[in-house]
Design a protein around this motif. Structure first.
Motif, PDB file in Angstrom:
ATOM      1  N   ILE A   1     -14.257   4.144 -15.332  1.00 31.21           N
ATOM      2  CA  ILE A   1     -13.891   4.147 -13.917  1.00 31.21           C
ATOM      3  C   ILE A   1     -14.836   3.296 -13.077  1.00 31.21           C
ATOM      4  O   ILE A   1     -14.505   2.909 -11.944  1.00 31.21           O
ATOM      5  N   GLU A   2     -16.024   2.957 -13.628  1.00 29.31           N
ATOM      6  CA  GLU A   2     -16.981   2.130 -12.907  1.00 29.31           C
ATOM      7  C   GLU A   2     -16.590   0.645 -12.890  1.00 29.31           C
ATOM      8  O   GLU A   2     -17.193  -0.148 -12.163  1.00 29.31           O
ATOM      9  N   LEU A   3     -15.593   0.258 -13.687  1.00 23.57           N
ATOM     10  CA  LEU A   3     -15.248  -1.159 -13.812  1.00 23.57           C
ATOM     11  C   LEU A   3     -14.567  -1.728 -12.576  1.00 23.57           C
ATOM     12  O   LEU A   3     -14.590  -2.941 -12.360  1.00 23.57           O
ATOM     13  N   GLY A   4     -13.927  -0.881 -11.782  1.00 26.25           N
ATOM     14  CA  GLY A   4     -13.212  -1.386 -10.617  1.00 26.25           C
ATOM     15  C   GLY A   4     -12.582  -0.250  -9.840  1.00 26.25           C
ATOM     16  O   GLY A   4     -12.938   0.924 -10.009  1.00 26.25           O
ATOM     17  N   THR A   5     -11.625  -0.579  -9.014  1.00 26.56           N
ATOM     18  CA  THR A   5     -10.927   0.419  -8.208  1.00 26.56           C
ATOM     19  C   THR A   5      -9.877   1.139  -9.050  1.00 26.56           C
ATOM     20  O   THR A   5      -9.043   0.499  -9.693  1.00 26.56           O
ATOM     21  N   TYR A   6      -9.911   2.456  -9.038  1.00 32.12           N
ATOM     22  CA  TYR A   6      -8.885   3.267  -9.687  1.00 32.12           C
ATOM     23  C   TYR A   6      -8.234   4.134  -8.621  1.00 32.12           C
ATOM     24  O   TYR A   6      -8.913   4.697  -7.759  1.00 32.12           O
ATOM     25  N   VAL A   7      -6.914   4.200  -8.691  1.00 33.29           N
ATOM     26  CA  VAL A   7      -6.159   4.967  -7.703  1.00 33.29           C
ATOM     27  C   VAL A   7      -5.241   5.944  -8.423  1.00 33.29           C
ATOM     28  O   VAL A   7      -4.850   5.734  -9.576  1.00 33.29           O
ATOM     29  N   GLY A   8      -4.911   7.031  -7.726  1.00 31.63           N
ATOM     30  CA  GLY A   8      -4.050   8.040  -8.327  1.00 31.63           C
ATOM     31  C   GLY A   8      -3.145   8.683  -7.302  1.00 31.63           C
ATOM     32  O   GLY A   8      -3.295   8.480  -6.089  1.00 31.63           O
ATOM     33  N   ILE A   9      -2.204   9.427  -7.817  1.00 29.28           N
ATOM     34  CA  ILE A   9      -1.315  10.233  -6.973  1.00 29.28           C
ATOM     35  C   ILE A   9      -1.440  11.675  -7.439  1.00 29.28           C
ATOM     36  O   ILE A   9      -1.419  11.954  -8.648  1.00 29.28           O
ATOM     37  N   ARG A  10      -1.569  12.587  -6.483  1.00 29.64           N
ATOM     38  CA  ARG A  10      -1.687  14.011  -6.783  1.00 29.64           C
ATOM     39  C   ARG A  10      -0.443  14.760  -6.328  1.00 29.64           C
ATOM     40  O   ARG A  10       0.188  14.398  -5.329  1.00 29.64           O
ATOM     41  N   ASP A  11      -0.111  15.785  -7.058  1.00 27.90           N
ATOM     42  CA  ASP A  11       0.978  16.681  -6.692  1.00 27.90           C
ATOM     43  C   ASP A  11       0.408  18.092  -6.657  1.00 27.90           C
ATOM     44  O   ASP A  11      -0.010  18.624  -7.684  1.00 27.90           O
ATOM     45  N   ARG A  12       0.347  18.666  -5.455  1.00 27.44           N
ATOM     46  CA  ARG A  12      -0.245  19.985  -5.258  1.00 27.44           C
ATOM     47  C   ARG A  12      -1.665  20.047  -5.813  1.00 27.44           C
ATOM     48  O   ARG A  12      -2.073  21.022  -6.439  1.00 27.44           O
ATOM     49  N   GLY A  13      -2.377  18.941  -5.588  1.00 29.96           N
ATOM     50  CA  GLY A  13      -3.763  18.882  -6.000  1.00 29.96           C
ATOM     51  C   GLY A  13      -3.995  18.379  -7.403  1.00 29.96           C
ATOM     52  O   GLY A  13      -5.122  18.003  -7.756  1.00 29.96           O
ATOM     53  N   GLU A  14      -2.966  18.320  -8.236  1.00 31.90           N
ATOM     54  CA  GLU A  14      -3.117  17.890  -9.628  1.00 31.90           C
ATOM     55  C   GLU A  14      -2.918  16.387  -9.738  1.00 31.90           C
ATOM     56  O   GLU A  14      -1.956  15.827  -9.198  1.00 31.90           O
TER      57      GLU A  14
ATOM     58  N   THR B   1       1.335   8.161 -16.304  1.00 34.20           N
ATOM     59  CA  THR B   1       1.926   9.250 -15.523  1.00 34.20           C
ATOM     60  C   THR B   1       2.057  10.474 -16.415  1.00 34.20           C
ATOM     61  O   THR B   1       2.451  10.349 -17.581  1.00 34.20           O
ATOM     62  N   ALA B   2       1.719  11.626 -15.890  1.00 39.18           N
ATOM     63  CA  ALA B   2       1.881  12.871 -16.640  1.00 39.18           C
ATOM     64  C   ALA B   2       3.332  13.015 -17.081  1.00 39.18           C
ATOM     65  O   ALA B   2       4.260  12.640 -16.353  1.00 39.18           O
ATOM     66  N   HIS B   3       3.532  13.547 -18.281  1.00 38.45           N
ATOM     67  CA  HIS B   3       4.892  13.680 -18.824  1.00 38.45           C
ATOM     68  C   HIS B   3       5.803  14.455 -17.871  1.00 38.45           C
ATOM     69  O   HIS B   3       6.994  14.148 -17.753  1.00 38.45           O
ATOM     70  N   SER B   4       5.247  15.420 -17.159  1.00 40.67           N
ATOM     71  CA  SER B   4       6.047  16.253 -16.261  1.00 40.67           C
ATOM     72  C   SER B   4       6.502  15.518 -15.017  1.00 40.67           C
ATOM     73  O   SER B   4       7.377  16.020 -14.293  1.00 40.67           O
ATOM     74  N   HIS B   5       5.944  14.330 -14.751  1.00 41.73           N
ATOM     75  CA  HIS B   5       6.269  13.618 -13.515  1.00 41.73           C
ATOM     76  C   HIS B   5       6.826  12.222 -13.766  1.00 41.73           C
ATOM     77  O   HIS B   5       6.898  11.406 -12.839  1.00 41.73           O
TER      78      HIS B   5
ATOM     79  N   GLY C   1       0.823  -1.198   0.000  1.00 46.74           N
ATOM     80  CA  GLY C   1       0.000   0.000   0.000  1.00 46.74           C
ATOM     81  C   GLY C   1       0.861   1.254   0.000  1.00 46.74           C
ATOM     82  O   GLY C   1       2.002   1.245   0.462  1.00 46.74           O
ATOM     83  N   ASP C   2       0.317   2.326  -0.554  1.00 48.62           N
ATOM     84  CA  ASP C   2       1.054   3.591  -0.628  1.00 48.62           C
ATOM     85  C   ASP C   2       0.226   4.685   0.035  1.00 48.62           C
ATOM     86  O   ASP C   2      -0.933   4.898  -0.339  1.00 48.62           O
ATOM     87  N   PRO C   3       0.787   5.391   0.998  1.00 46.67           N
ATOM     88  CA  PRO C   3       0.002   6.413   1.711  1.00 46.67           C
ATOM     89  C   PRO C   3      -0.436   7.568   0.823  1.00 46.67           C
ATOM     90  O   PRO C   3      -1.379   8.289   1.168  1.00 46.67           O
ATOM     91  N   ASP C   4       0.235   7.760  -0.307  1.00 44.05           N
ATOM     92  CA  ASP C   4      -0.123   8.866  -1.197  1.00 44.05           C
ATOM     93  C   ASP C   4      -1.146   8.476  -2.257  1.00 44.05           C
ATOM     94  O   ASP C   4      -1.626   9.330  -3.000  1.00 44.05           O
ATOM     95  N   ALA C   5      -1.477   7.190  -2.343  1.00 41.99           N
ATOM     96  CA  ALA C   5      -2.445   6.731  -3.336  1.00 41.99           C
ATOM     97  C   ALA C   5      -3.854   7.034  -2.855  1.00 41.99           C
ATOM     98  O   ALA C   5      -4.228   6.675  -1.737  1.00 41.99           O
ATOM     99  N   VAL C   6      -4.632   7.690  -3.696  1.00 42.19           N
ATOM    100  CA  VAL C   6      -6.004   8.049  -3.338  1.00 42.19           C
ATOM    101  C   VAL C   6      -6.964   7.367  -4.301  1.00 42.19           C
ATOM    102  O   VAL C   6      -6.664   7.177  -5.487  1.00 42.19           O
ATOM    103  N   ASP C   7      -8.123   6.966  -3.789  1.00 38.27           N
ATOM    104  CA  ASP C   7      -9.145   6.383  -4.650  1.00 38.27           C
ATOM    105  C   ASP C   7      -9.733   7.457  -5.555  1.00 38.27           C
ATOM    106  O   ASP C   7      -9.944   8.595  -5.131  1.00 38.27           O
ATOM    107  N   LEU C   8     -10.010   7.078  -6.796  1.00 36.62           N
ATOM    108  CA  LEU C   8     -10.601   7.984  -7.765  1.00 36.62           C
ATOM    109  C   LEU C   8     -12.040   7.558  -8.030  1.00 36.62           C
ATOM    110  O   LEU C   8     -12.327   6.374  -8.137  1.00 36.62           O
ATOM    111  N   GLY C   9     -12.925   8.549  -8.154  1.00 37.62           N
ATOM    112  CA  GLY C   9     -14.337   8.261  -8.370  1.00 37.62           C
ATOM    113  C   GLY C   9     -14.940   9.165  -9.419  1.00 37.62           C
ATOM    114  O   GLY C   9     -14.237   9.828 -10.195  1.00 37.62           O
ATOM    115  N   ASP C  10     -16.252   9.211  -9.438  1.00 39.31           N
ATOM    116  CA  ASP C  10     -16.965   9.965 -10.467  1.00 39.31           C
ATOM    117  C   ASP C  10     -16.539  11.428 -10.520  1.00 39.31           C
ATOM    118  O   ASP C  10     -16.444  12.014 -11.609  1.00 39.31           O
ATOM    119  N   ALA C  11     -16.298  12.033  -9.365  1.00 44.26           N
ATOM    120  CA  ALA C  11     -15.925  13.447  -9.335  1.00 44.26           C
ATOM    121  C   ALA C  11     -14.573  13.703  -9.993  1.00 44.26           C
ATOM    122  O   ALA C  11     -14.287  14.834 -10.405  1.00 44.26           O
TER     123      ALA C  11
END
Length: 233
Positions: free
Chosen positions: A136-149, A171-175, A104-114
């Protein structure tokens, strides 16, 4: 890849992951005509037809592809009827997690409809594979944000008995170069293992950098597949 291939039975549920998913876990997303099934178009482009399709099967496929392009997976190239407007193919490698640690990764956040607008923007910019407004309805999606992005994501796509596919790894090209995708893969593998399942994924044969990464993480090639893209009728 230098590692030995995965040792699984020749006849296996992963031979037709689209059909197995639509016949089971994702049956609620299925459109069905005869022996042909496809996901609702705003969920996924994937369609399953028998390995030995008849003229009736192709007619069923055409009826399900009205105004909605489709993608097939198969062990061999299909001979698609000439009435189809456009066809393209892509060679894939299917890999299964054999020595991948689930962490598990503490920075990984679940992603949803919003989060869908950001998810669509990221997948559009990075092209990890087909991603629709309701994928995104097919299963669990997770992401990492940097300064909210939202800068990295991965998620679960096809579910077949005992197995869950990891997909939309991007991953975004910048990261890039920071190991964000690896962290998300470990996170998803951990969640999949906690359910008593195993992880698998697909990559284009030409995407050697991704295949090498998955190999280093402990994924092993199971078999080669062909993705056939069918334009809308």
């Amino acid at each position: 890849m230098t590692a030995a291939p995965a040792r699984l039975p020749d006849e296996h549920v992963l031979d037709d992951p689209i059909g197995a998913s639509l016949n089971g876990f994702h049956a609620g997303f299925a459109r069905v005509r005869g022996r042909v099934r496809r996901f609702e178009p705003d969920v996924s482009k994937f369609m399953s037809i028998p390995p030995d399709p008849t003229d009736d099967d192709w007619a069923s496929a055409a009826s399900l592809a009205v105004s909605a392009p489709a993608i097939l997976f198969s062990a061999e190239r299909y001979t698609v009827p000439e009435y189809w407007p456009a066809v393209n193919t892509l060679d894939l490698v299917q890999m299964v997690a054999q020595h991948v640690s689930g962490v598990g990764d503490p920075d990984a956040v679940d992603l949803g409809d919003a989060d869908v607008p950001e998810v669509l923007a990221l997948t559009s910019a990075t092209k990890p594979g087909p991603f629709e407004i309701r994928t995104i309805e097919l299963g669990t999606y997770v992401g990492i944000r940097d300064r909210g992005e939202l800068v990295a994501m991965a998620g679960e796509r096809m579910h077949v008995p005992g197995w869950t596919e990891i997909s939309a790894i991007c991953t975004a090209h910048s990261h890039r170069g920071r190991g964000l995708a690896v962290r998300l893969i470990h996170t998803l593998v951990g969640q999949i293992e906690a359910r008593g399942e195993e992880a698998f994924l697909h990559a284009a044969i030409t995407n050697t950098s991704a295949i090498d990464l998955y190999d280093r993480l402990g994924f092993r090639e199971r078999r080669r597949l062909v993705a056939t893209g069918l334009s809308a009728i």
